[in-house]
Design a protein around this motif. Sequence first.
Motif, PDB file in Angstrom:
ATOM      1  N   ARG A 159      -1.666  -0.894  -4.060  1.00 26.29           N
ATOM      2  CA  ARG A 159      -1.073  -0.660  -5.377  1.00 26.29           C
ATOM      3  C   ARG A 159      -1.405  -1.838  -6.296  1.00 26.29           C
ATOM      4  O   ARG A 159      -1.691  -2.935  -5.839  1.00 26.29           O
ATOM      5  CB  ARG A 159       0.432  -0.455  -5.255  1.00 26.29           C
ATOM      6  CG  ARG A 159       0.755   0.693  -4.279  1.00 26.29           C
ATOM      7  CD  ARG A 159       2.198   1.131  -4.358  1.00 26.29           C
ATOM      8  NE  ARG A 159       2.458   1.806  -5.604  1.00 26.29           N
ATOM      9  CZ  ARG A 159       3.393   1.423  -6.474  1.00 26.29           C
ATOM     10  NH1 ARG A 159       4.158   0.391  -6.215  1.00 26.29           N
ATOM     11  NH2 ARG A 159       3.558   2.085  -7.602  1.00 26.29           N
ATOM     12  N   LYS A 160      -1.304  -1.599  -7.619  1.00 25.91           N
ATOM     13  CA  LYS A 160      -1.706  -2.614  -8.599  1.00 25.91           C
ATOM     14  C   LYS A 160      -0.949  -3.933  -8.404  1.00 25.91           C
ATOM     15  O   LYS A 160      -1.520  -5.017  -8.531  1.00 25.91           O
ATOM     16  CB  LYS A 160      -1.467  -2.058 -10.007  1.00 25.91           C
ATOM     17  CG  LYS A 160      -1.861  -3.012 -11.116  1.00 25.91           C
ATOM     18  CD  LYS A 160      -1.899  -2.321 -12.474  1.00 25.91           C
ATOM     19  CE  LYS A 160      -2.043  -3.328 -13.607  1.00 25.91           C
ATOM     20  NZ  LYS A 160      -0.754  -3.689 -14.207  1.00 25.91           N
ATOM     21  N   GLN A 170       0.854  -1.190   0.000  1.00 32.72           N
ATOM     22  CA  GLN A 170       0.000   0.000   0.000  1.00 32.72           C
ATOM     23  C   GLN A 170       0.887   1.236   0.000  1.00 32.72           C
ATOM     24  O   GLN A 170       2.013   1.202   0.469  1.00 32.72           O
ATOM     25  CB  GLN A 170      -0.946  -0.005   1.198  1.00 32.72           C
ATOM     26  CG  GLN A 170      -0.279  -0.141   2.568  1.00 32.72           C
ATOM     27  CD  GLN A 170       0.189   1.150   3.205  1.00 32.72           C
ATOM     28  OE1 GLN A 170      -0.225   2.238   2.830  1.00 32.72           O
ATOM     29  NE2 GLN A 170       1.089   1.034   4.183  1.00 32.72           N
ATOM     30  N   ARG A 171       0.352   2.293  -0.580  1.00 35.43           N
ATOM     31  CA  ARG A 171       1.040   3.580  -0.473  1.00 35.43           C
ATOM     32  C   ARG A 171      -0.024   4.612  -0.120  1.00 35.43           C
ATOM     33  O   ARG A 171      -1.073   4.648  -0.766  1.00 35.43           O
ATOM     34  CB  ARG A 171       1.713   3.935  -1.797  1.00 35.43           C
ATOM     35  CG  ARG A 171       2.520   5.219  -1.703  1.00 35.43           C
ATOM     36  CD  ARG A 171       3.054   5.656  -3.041  1.00 35.43           C
ATOM     37  NE  ARG A 171       4.221   4.892  -3.460  1.00 35.43           N
ATOM     38  CZ  ARG A 171       4.825   5.079  -4.639  1.00 35.43           C
ATOM     39  NH1 ARG A 171       4.350   5.976  -5.485  1.00 35.43           N
ATOM     40  NH2 ARG A 171       5.876   4.370  -4.966  1.00 35.43           N
ATOM     41  N   GLU A 176       8.734   4.279  -7.564  1.00 34.87           N
ATOM     42  CA  GLU A 176       7.749   4.548  -8.602  1.00 34.87           C
ATOM     43  C   GLU A 176       7.065   5.898  -8.363  1.00 34.87           C
ATOM     44  O   GLU A 176       6.315   6.047  -7.400  1.00 34.87           O
ATOM     45  CB  GLU A 176       6.681   3.445  -8.643  1.00 34.87           C
ATOM     46  CG  GLU A 176       7.206   2.036  -8.884  1.00 34.87           C
ATOM     47  CD  GLU A 176       7.576   1.317  -7.604  1.00 34.87           C
ATOM     48  OE1 GLU A 176       7.515   1.931  -6.517  1.00 34.87           O
ATOM     49  OE2 GLU A 176       7.927   0.117  -7.673  1.00 34.87           O
ATOM     50  N   SER A 194       8.435  -4.597  -6.814  1.00 37.40           N
ATOM     51  CA  SER A 194       8.457  -3.139  -6.919  1.00 37.40           C
ATOM     52  C   SER A 194       9.732  -2.681  -6.209  1.00 37.40           C
ATOM     53  O   SER A 194      10.459  -3.493  -5.647  1.00 37.40           O
ATOM     54  CB  SER A 194       7.239  -2.580  -6.196  1.00 37.40           C
ATOM     55  OG  SER A 194       7.283  -3.043  -4.858  1.00 37.40           O
ATOM     56  N   GLU A 208       6.213  -0.041 -14.183  1.00 37.42           N
ATOM     57  CA  GLU A 208       4.819  -0.447 -14.016  1.00 37.42           C
ATOM     58  C   GLU A 208       3.949   0.022 -15.171  1.00 37.42           C
ATOM     59  O   GLU A 208       2.741  -0.218 -15.168  1.00 37.42           O
ATOM     60  CB  GLU A 208       4.270   0.143 -12.716  1.00 37.42           C
ATOM     61  CG  GLU A 208       4.972  -0.406 -11.484  1.00 37.42           C
ATOM     62  CD  GLU A 208       4.375   0.123 -10.198  1.00 37.42           C
ATOM     63  OE1 GLU A 208       3.936   1.283 -10.180  1.00 37.42           O
ATOM     64  OE2 GLU A 208       4.346  -0.637  -9.219  1.00 37.42           O
TER      65      GLU A 208
END
Lengths: 327, 263
Positions: free
Chosen positions: A17-18, A11-12, B162, A99, A207
């Motif tokens: 997140r995807k 999570q952010r 990101e 990630s 991404e």
Amino acid sequence: MSQGVMVVPEQRDGELRKISFEIVSEGRRLADALGQSLTALLLGSDIKDKAPTLGHYGADRVLVADDARLGTYTTDAYVPVISEAVKANDPAILLLGASFQGKDLAARLSAHLGVGMAQDCTGFSIEDGNLIAIRPIYAGKAYAKVTFQDSWPQMATARPNVMPVNEPDTSRSAEIMDAEFNLDDSVLKTKVVDVSKDESGRVDLTEAEKIVSGGRGMKGPENFKILEELADLIGATVGASRSAVDAGWRPHSDQVGQTGKVVSPNLYIACGISGAIQHLAGMSTSKVIVAINKDPDAPIFQKADYGVVDDLFKIVPVLTNEVKKYL
Amino acid sequence: MSASGVKQVPDTETQIRIAPDGQSIVKDDIKWVMNPYDEFGVEEALRIKEKFGGEVTIVSLGPKRVTESIRTALAMGADKGVLINDPSAEDSDALATARALAAVIKDMEYDLIFTGQRGVDDDMGLVGASVAEILGIPQLSVITKVEVSEDGTSVKVERPVEGQTLTIESPLPALITAQKGLNEPRYASLPGIMKAKKKPLEEKTLADLGLDASQFGKEARKLKVLELTPPPQRQAGKIIDGETPEEKAAELARVLHEEAKVI
């Protein structure tokens, strides 16, 4: 005996997140192949309301570690909490996303647990009850098929954008439980003191579902404007070859290739990129590759699904105009 | 004081060929170079030494040929090198490699350890974090900016992730893994190369470090390579026809929409 699959979603700012849906979906497939259950371990601050969603994508159980100190990711805080949950639950497989956060976390966690780790995998399967992972090496110039030896849990990270996401099923509900953990303040040594957001608003290359990339054929930094126009229109991120980055035309963070980012978008449009081996290695897992280059002998054409042999400065602006018809 | 871990890897222009055993690559005719990400680490260590004083030690694990890469770092300005050269350590996995490197570093005085964010060969990115874990110090991964505090007790770094760049503070000692953009590594000067020949470069075996050789090498790997294969071949592409650039561009847009269904 170690049993079941555990995934660690990401999570952010309190949003999943995807990559989280990708690894929950992949975790579901692996759990089904083993005939075992899937647990998602969700860390964050005031994050419990996100737990049911993970059930919709396939988790049987969601363990929630909710703590103000877990809101923003730090290696120091996440490793002990996950390590405790892994020891208590003894999963056979532990899957994270590859990630930036997931790679940092998985590297430290695997050393902490003393287990083998397969980083940035593009495929998983179960053979004789064991996890088999496929991972590109040399940035994709070769693929390694790997497995684990006396190493529990079998631990891996999945490359973003590769694992298919399950259709969410809102009738599925996961059992939601609090994870038990003790987090001592004395282990928290590092601190995130500032977060500056990238102003372009574009998705990171790693991404991105679409990428428009430019190379030496762009002739100068000012000409990337035509790629940005196309990218903005189709929702793509702009990338660059090493020569464009080394020439100072684009920032290092835009570089695609063996010494830059390895990407796997649905669409990769290479403009004025000849296709040096170290660049090809970084983008060869893209689903559809388009090359626009005036040199018909450019190696990029051997990797491209669609090639246009012509001057990119004549092609790209017209292409931008033409795709409007289809949007 | 800082230590910098370096790894020797095939140059990125290398064509990778799979060996007949199906589990390794053909190593003849490879041009071996210092892992590009490690170069950024060495350069940063040298810049910090130039500002704060101290020494830079290069630590590596690998066969004899790796001394060339260590000499390169010494020629750039590092002070001494240690190579763990032991046939039993060949093909060790990341955790075992980290144990050996940490065994060298733990007895040194150090404030910062640098490694590359990943090796451009196996693309794992595990050794740095594993060394940090073994030594019980913080890790700061994939870093593009390093600022050591004036009093030398803490460090502030930038870590692009990101869509964001994080600024992270950490006490020292800490381990930093270097990302492209951190700096422009210097070339070794001719006097630097001459001086490097006289700098100490020690070779050690696992036994010298008090390590049990049975914990190293291919047999002790926890992550086992079953098979290496060439990348999946892509099908031959289609060249878009057209009399004019306009026609080609229109046709390209059409096929991307109708055939490939990506637009």
